[in-house]
Design a protein around this motif. Structure first.
Motif: not given
Length: 192
Positions: A62-74, A98-106, A108-112
């Motif tokens: 999921w970490q790799n997935y989160a780094e590749q996906v555009d979450f800004e438009n949601y 691991r959860a904190r790193v994943f959350i930080r990645t998200l 960076r692209k979407n605050d909510k």
């Protein structure tokens, strides 16, 4: 990793001419499907899920997935993950990191970002281990300043399959029925 391993509910359930802006994204394990399907009856939604996945297994990184996906438009990114990650108390710190790193990645692209904590399971051993998982996820969410919702608030802290004459959980003791998903989504309305 191939994105086509995921199911987009937008295509399955009343595909909308709207862009992603103005709708939420649900991502996570198989619990995601029923939640997003029922949300789609109210409003447009996108969902990406992988059965059996979590932060603690090799089914999907999921970490790799989160780094590749555009979450800004949601509008909001709802994370439905943890049910497949029963951990011991000794594993809590690593899982929380691991959860904190994943959350930080998200973020960076979407605050909510909102994390939906796993519901109570019928299997008592796995449910006892999920107490550690829930605790690690709550702490990670609070440390990273995101909202979290405990699905047990809607579905109960003790495993029940029926509530007020309606089946809210499937017979496998893990998944939600449509009625259980709607009940959980009503809890989300408090923060939406």
């Amino acid at each position: 990793m191939k994105i086509n391993t995921f199911l987009s509910l937008t295509m399955l359930f009343a595909a909308s001419s709207q862009t992603a802006m103005g709708k939420p994204l649900f991502i996570g394990d198989s619990l995601t499907y029923t939640l997003a399907k029922n949300y789609s009856q109210k409003a447009p939604v996108d969902a990406k899920y992988k059965v059996g996945s979590g932060l603690n297994n090799n089914i999907l990184n999921w970490q790799n997935y989160a780094e590749q996906v555009d979450f800004e438009n949601y509008d909001t990114v709802f994370v439905v993950m943890g049910t497949n990650d029963p951990i011991t108390a000794n594993q809590k710190g690593e899982y929380q990191h691991r959860a904190r790193v994943f959350i930080r990645t998200l973020k960076r692209k979407n605050d909510k970002v909102v994390w939906l904590l796993p519901p109570t399971l019928k299997n008592q051993r796995n449910n006892a281990l999920l107490a550690n998982t829930r605790n690690a996820l709550m702490e990670a969410a609070e440390q990273e300043n995101i909202a979290w919702v405990d699905m047990r608030a809607a579905l109960g802290t003790e495993y029940i399959q029926y509530l007020d004459g309606q089946q809210i959980r499937t017979h496998d003791g893990i998944h939600l029925t449509d009625a259980g998903a709607r009940l959980t989504l009503r809890t989300l309305n408090v923060i939406q």
